[in-house]
Scaffold this active site. Structure first.
Site, PDB file in Angstrom:
ATOM      1  N   SER A  79       0.826  -1.216   0.000  1.00  0.00           N
ATOM      2  CA  SER A  79       0.000   0.000   0.000  1.00  0.00           C
ATOM      3  C   SER A  79       0.859   1.265   0.000  1.00  0.00           C
ATOM      4  CB  SER A  79      -0.912   0.019   1.229  1.00  0.00           C
ATOM      5  OG  SER A  79      -1.688  -1.152   1.260  1.00  0.00           O
TER       6      SER A  79
HETATM    7  N1  SAM Z   1      -0.325  -4.982   4.038  1.00  0.00           N
HETATM    8  C1  SAM Z   1       0.443  -5.274   2.867  1.00  0.00           C
HETATM    9  C2  SAM Z   1       1.819  -4.675   2.888  1.00  0.00           C
HETATM   10  O1  SAM Z   1       2.165  -3.956   3.851  1.00  0.00           O
HETATM   11  O2  SAM Z   1       2.587  -4.937   1.929  1.00  0.00           O
HETATM   12  C3  SAM Z   1      -0.272  -4.931   1.587  1.00  0.00           C
HETATM   13  C4  SAM Z   1      -1.438  -5.790   1.370  1.00  0.00           C
HETATM   14  S1  SAM Z   1      -1.996  -5.971  -0.294  1.00  0.00           S
HETATM   15  C5  SAM Z   1      -2.708  -4.405  -0.608  1.00  0.00           C
HETATM   16  C6  SAM Z   1      -3.370  -7.057   0.009  1.00  0.00           C
HETATM   17  C7  SAM Z   1      -2.978  -8.460   0.374  1.00  0.00           C
HETATM   18  O3  SAM Z   1      -4.121  -9.163   0.815  1.00  0.00           O
HETATM   19  C8  SAM Z   1      -2.414  -9.273  -0.794  1.00  0.00           C
HETATM   20  O4  SAM Z   1      -1.131  -9.737  -0.491  1.00  0.00           O
HETATM   21  C9  SAM Z   1      -3.419 -10.417  -0.942  1.00  0.00           C
HETATM   22  O5  SAM Z   1      -2.833 -11.638  -1.369  1.00  0.00           O
HETATM   23  C10 SAM Z   1      -3.963 -10.504   0.464  1.00  0.00           C
HETATM   24  N2  SAM Z   1      -5.243 -11.220   0.608  1.00  0.00           N
HETATM   25  C11 SAM Z   1      -6.344 -11.188  -0.185  1.00  0.00           C
HETATM   26  N3  SAM Z   1      -7.291 -12.009   0.302  1.00  0.00           N
HETATM   27  C12 SAM Z   1      -6.782 -12.567   1.430  1.00  0.00           C
HETATM   28  C13 SAM Z   1      -7.268 -13.514   2.377  1.00  0.00           C
HETATM   29  N4  SAM Z   1      -8.476 -14.067   2.295  1.00  0.00           N
HETATM   30  N5  SAM Z   1      -6.463 -13.853   3.410  1.00  0.00           N
HETATM   31  C14 SAM Z   1      -5.213 -13.326   3.536  1.00  0.00           C
HETATM   32  N6  SAM Z   1      -4.704 -12.440   2.663  1.00  0.00           N
HETATM   33  C15 SAM Z   1      -5.479 -12.058   1.631  1.00  0.00           C
END
Ligand code: SAM
Length: 240
Positions: A79
């Protein structure tokens, strides 16, 4: 002729110079955020301490201190720094808090929260993509965040084993607030979550569970996140 020792010294000097450059860029970025966000002093200090360039792939390193999301592979992003700051502020994190994050991605946001909850607190961060869970683990190990644990699971189910949590943050967009997350939030706790079915824009919500267990929701503005995919999320990637 330069000796092997000379080469080693040269390399160390270059690495030190590069680290100093990254640190200066980080200071500029965080100071800049403070000019348009009411940046809380604790969040500011935490963001100054976390080296974002160590949480992105090599090809994105030079862009690490630009205020925008960056590619981390597998169709996912780290993000933008302003979004990390906004979400951390809304969470009102304190030393000793137990935090659940859904969407570990690079591990960067978890590291910032790790700074805010300190040694007595802990951050559990859940990721559904194995390669990214390993990426986050690796980044957090290299930067020595011992109070952050990465879990490979469907985070739309929360993570009941360590519940209840003082704080829950969801860094992907959900179609609705997943019931397991509400259940796993402590009374008096706060959750921050983007909600919406549109690919490009959702609404950020701050949810409070009061001492009686009642839920209070407040809208906190428009955001744009990748989808939460799972049992209590979307079934597959949104087609944008
Ligand atoms: N917080 C992260 C960082 O600091 O880099 C950025 C997160 S990114 C915007 C969103 C993340 O949510 C992705 O890596 C995606 O694979 C994960 N995601 C989506 N659905 C998910 C789920 N059901 N459980 C865990 N992670 C999930």
């Amino acid at each position: 002729m330069i000796s092997e020792e000379g080469h080693g010294e040269d390399k160390r000097r270059k690495e030190k110079e590069e680290e100093e450059e990254f640190e200066a860029m980080r200071r500029r970025l965080v100071n800049n955020l403070g000019t348009y966000l009411l940046l809380d002093e604790k969040v500011r200090e935490a963001m100054l301490r976390v080296p974002r360039h160590k949480f992105v792939p090599e090809y994105e390193k030079k862009a690490a201190y630009i205020d925008r999301p960056l590619d981390i592979g597998h169709g996912q992003t780290i993000s933008a720094p302003h979004m990390v700051a906004i979400m951390c502020e809304l969470l009102e994190l304190s030393e000793g808090h137990k935090v659940l994050e859904i969407g570990a991605g690079s591990g960067y946001n978890a590291a910032v929260m790790g700074e805010l909850v300190g040694k007595k607190g802990h951050v559990y961060t859940v990721e559904r993509i194995e390669a990214l869970a390993n990426f986050a683990r690796d980044n957090l190990r290299k930067t020595e965040y011992k109070n952050v644990t990465v879990l490979l699971e469907d985070g739309s189910m929360g993570y009941s084993y360590f519940a209840p949590y003082d704080r829950i943050t969801v860094t992907c967009a959900a179609p609705y607030i997943p019931e397991p997350l509400l259940e796993q939030l402590k009374r008096g706790g706060i959750m921050v979550i983007p909600i919406g079915s549109d690919c490009y824009s959702q609404e950020l919500y701050k949810i409070k569970k009061d001492s009686k267990g009642n839920i209070h929701k407040k809208r906190k503005g428009g955001v744009s996140f990748v989808p939460l995919i799972g049992k209590h999320g979307f079934r597959k990637s949104l087609e944008c």
